[in-house]
Scaffold this motif. Structure first.
Motif, short mmCIF file in Angstrom:
data_model
loop_
_atom_site.label_atom_id
_atom_site.label_comp_id
_atom_site.label_asym_id
_atom_site.label_seq_id
_atom_site.Cartn_x
_atom_site.Cartn_y
_atom_site.Cartn_z
N GLN A 1 0.85 -1.18 0.00
CA GLN A 1 0.00 0.00 0.00
C GLN A 1 0.89 1.24 0.00
O GLN A 1 1.61 1.50 0.97
CB GLN A 1 -0.91 0.03 1.22
N LYS B 1 0.37 9.28 -3.54
CA LYS B 1 -0.08 9.06 -4.90
C LYS B 1 0.39 10.22 -5.77
O LYS B 1 0.21 11.39 -5.41
CB LYS B 1 -1.60 8.94 -4.96
N SER C 1 -0.94 13.48 -3.78
CA SER C 1 -2.04 13.36 -2.83
C SER C 1 -1.85 12.10 -2.01
O SER C 1 -0.97 11.27 -2.29
CB SER C 1 -3.39 13.34 -3.55
N ALA D 1 -2.68 8.39 -0.73
CA ALA D 1 -3.18 7.19 -1.40
C ALA D 1 -4.40 6.66 -0.67
O ALA D 1 -4.65 6.96 0.50
CB ALA D 1 -2.09 6.12 -1.45
N CYS D 2 -5.20 5.87 -1.39
CA CYS D 2 -6.40 5.26 -0.83
C CYS D 2 -6.15 3.79 -0.54
O CYS D 2 -5.44 3.11 -1.28
CB CYS D 2 -7.58 5.41 -1.79
N GLY D 3 -6.71 3.29 0.52
CA GLY D 3 -6.51 1.90 0.90
C GLY D 3 -7.47 1.51 2.00
O GLY D 3 -8.40 2.25 2.32
#
Length: 599
Positions: free
Chosen positions: A351, A355, A367, A369-371
């Motif tokens: 992960q 980003k 930005s 990150a999404c997880g």
């Protein structure tokens, strides 16, 4: 009179030892100070041992007061090879050619290994050199004006610094530093013994304070080598500030118990990351060290670019270049990642922390990150996940630079005593998948589902047959690096279990093996294009998977070698690659075997 039985045993041993080594009556100086001079206890010839390594000879006390480790000869040989190629790149831009003993044609090597710098150096040579003049040449053992300034922060006996002076061309100075007064005295004697006093300068200081005193741009070192006994964590902050722009930082870590996950909290306190107990712990250790270096460099608007990262013997060794740039530092968060590792089957997922996306106008937008990339329970075995990291998720090698070092060592094998090992390790490194972090091991996969272990060739052939990329890893002899997802890896292992059945009655229904094997393999159902479930196939994959009874293609008999470089075929120690199978050439189409045939 004291009875001998009432005297402690250690006092009697010490008294007998001193009597056996007493050489005569004490001198007046000994009577005043209460001790005898060191030179009167034993003759000088019994105190020292001379060791020859490379082009250097060093003398060190027989009692090992200053430590010498012969196992590290590979480390020192490789460092000399890396710094030589680094000097070739750095000085080539200044119009200086280096001359290495044993190289037949210097000009040919420079052109072959410095294709990127050829276009840059030719205009500069024409501007700086008068008509009819020849480019400057830097030889071994000579002071090169405008050459590299090298610092060995923890020199001990000075062997490494002396080898730099006697084997690496293009050096302006070498500073051999140690905090021990006895070590510095030994360095001075070894410098005189090897006649390199014009290049090597002994120094007694705390390595951190010495590097902090060289933070100014004009006083920085081009190469800093840190090889401590244990963790280098306390030296990294000073090192990233004292190395010049684009300079080389060489770091060795011998605290593998900490980096391999035996003490995660200690690893976090030293390197800022949690280490996990994993079969891929050696590569994880390399990536944790790179993360720690980049994190410390970011505090000063600097960042690192790995050139070569190795796990060997009982240590890890990284070679990185340090640059300055605020824009590049912003991208550092997207280069780090957390690791989610299943405690049951060992499947791992990365992960990213940040980003980086392209924005209109050619800009890059950063930005969070999404997880996370996993569910609370593992989709394969139902067990929980452990969280490790952050660690470096980008490539850990510069394959172009590794190729240059490999070519130089191969062209001059008599230069180092460990040349054969260097060639083998760098050959495997050059074939590793650069964009695939971590790896699986054969024993890990087979022990999870309680089945017999397939051969390395069989597993690699199955992954290639499935359309995925695969390579070996220098960090582990039975490791497999692949871009295949964990679901594809376990499907292939389910197909292997069909040929080597496991007695299900011996498995617990809550065990990872039971849950993994209770799912039918999807890959085995696809016997032709357009049939079965192909949603998990990579784009452009046209090969069908073998039936469940034959998931592993048999090695082709009598195949001819397609690779033009014979050294890349079956060069790995202990490997059994058939002729014609290598990692630098695309695999030829494999003919599926008929069901029931032997592998």
């Amino acid at each position: 009179v004291t009875c001998p039985r009432t005297v402690p045993r250690w006092r009697l041993c010490r008294a007998r030892f001193m009597e056996g080594h007493r050489q005569g009556p004490p001198s007046p100086a000994a009577m005043e100070n209460g001790t005898e001079p060191r030179t009167e206890e034993r003759p000088p010839e019994a105190q020292e041992t001379t060791v020859a390594e490379g082009a250097a000879r060093i003398a060190f006390p027989s009692a090992n007061e200053v430590f010498y480790n012969p196992v590290q000869e590979f480390n020192r040989d490789l460092t000399c090879a890396v710094i030589t190629e680094f000097a070739r790149l750095q000085l080539g831009a200044k119009g200086i050619q280096i001359k290495v003993p044993g190289e037949k044609d210097v000009q040919k090597v420079v052109v072959d290994l410095s294709e990127r710098e050829e276009e840059k150096t030719e205009p500069e040579d024409g501007e700086n050199l008068a008509p009819g003049d020849q480019p400057r040449t830097a030889a071994v053992g000579e002071i090169c004006e405008g050459g590299l300034r090298v610092l060995e922060g923890l020199a001990a006996s000075g062997l490494r610094s002396i080898r730099f002076a006697r084997e690496v061309p293009g050096l302006q100075s070498v500073l051999a530093n140690d905090a021990s007064a006895r070590a510095v005295d030994l360095i001075r004697r070894n410098v005189q013994l090897n006649d390199v006093g014009h290049l090597v300068q002994p120094s007694q200081a705390d390595a951190r304070m010495l590097m902090y005193q060289h933070q100014k741009v004009a006083e920085r070192f081009d190469v800093i080598d840190l090889d401590p006994y244990g963790s280098p964590a306390s030296f990294l902050d000073a090192a990233v500030q004292a190395v010049s722009e684009g300079g080389l930082l060489c770091v060795t870590c011998t605290d593998m118990a900490v980096l391999a996950g035996n003490s995660g909290e200690t690893c976090y306190s030293k390197y800022g990351a949690m280490a996990l107990k994993s079969r891929a712990c050696h590569e994880m250790a390399l990536r944790i060290v790179l993360h720690s270096l980049d994190l410390r460099a970011n505090c000063y608007q600097r960042y690192v670019v790995p050139l070569l990262s190795l796990s060997a013997d009982f240590y890890v060794r990284v070679f990185v270049r340090v640059f300055t740039g605020q824009a590049k530092v912003k991208a550092s968060a997207s280069k780090q990642a957390l690791v989610f590792q299943c405690v049951g089957c060992g499947a791992f997922y990365l992960q990213r922390l940040g980003k980086a996306a392209e924005a209109p106008g050619g800009r890059v937008k950063f930005s969070a990150a999404c997880g996370p990339p996993v569910a609370p329970e593992c989709e394969h075995c139902g067990q929980r996940h452990q969280l490790g990291g952050p660690l470096w998720a980008e490539p850990i090698h510069d394959l172009d630079f590794v190729g240059r070092v490999l070519e130089a060592v191969s062209a001059n094998p008599s230069r180092f005593h460990t040349s054969e090992r260097i060639r083998g390790v760098l050959s495997v490194v050059s074939e590793e998948l650069p964009d695939v972090p971590l790896y699986y091991t054969l024993d890990q996969l087979s022990s999870t589902i309680r089945c017999s272990t397939p051969s390395l060739l069989q597993l690699r052939s199955a992954l290639l047959h499935a359309g995925f990329r695969v390579s070996l890893s220098h960090a582990c002899k039975n490791a497999v690096k692949t871009d295949a997802p964990a679901s594809a890896v376990w499907d292939i292992m389910r197909c292997w279990e069909k040929e080597c059945p496991v007695k299900r009655e011996r498995l617990s229904e809550t065990s990872p093996a039971w849950r993994i094997l209770s799912v039918e393999p999807k890959y085995g159902r696809a016997r032709g294009r357009g049939r079965g479930d192909h949603r998990h196939l990579p784009p452009g994959a046209t090969r069908a998977f073998s039936p469940p009874s034959a998931p592993f293609p048999a090695p082709r008999q009598g195949a001819t070698a397609r690779c033009l470089d014979p050294s890349r075929l079956a060069h790995t120690p202990g490997s059994s690659l058939p002729q014609g199978l290598c990692l630098c050439c695309p695999p030829a189409p494999l003919t599926p075997r008929t069901p029931g045939s032997l592998p």
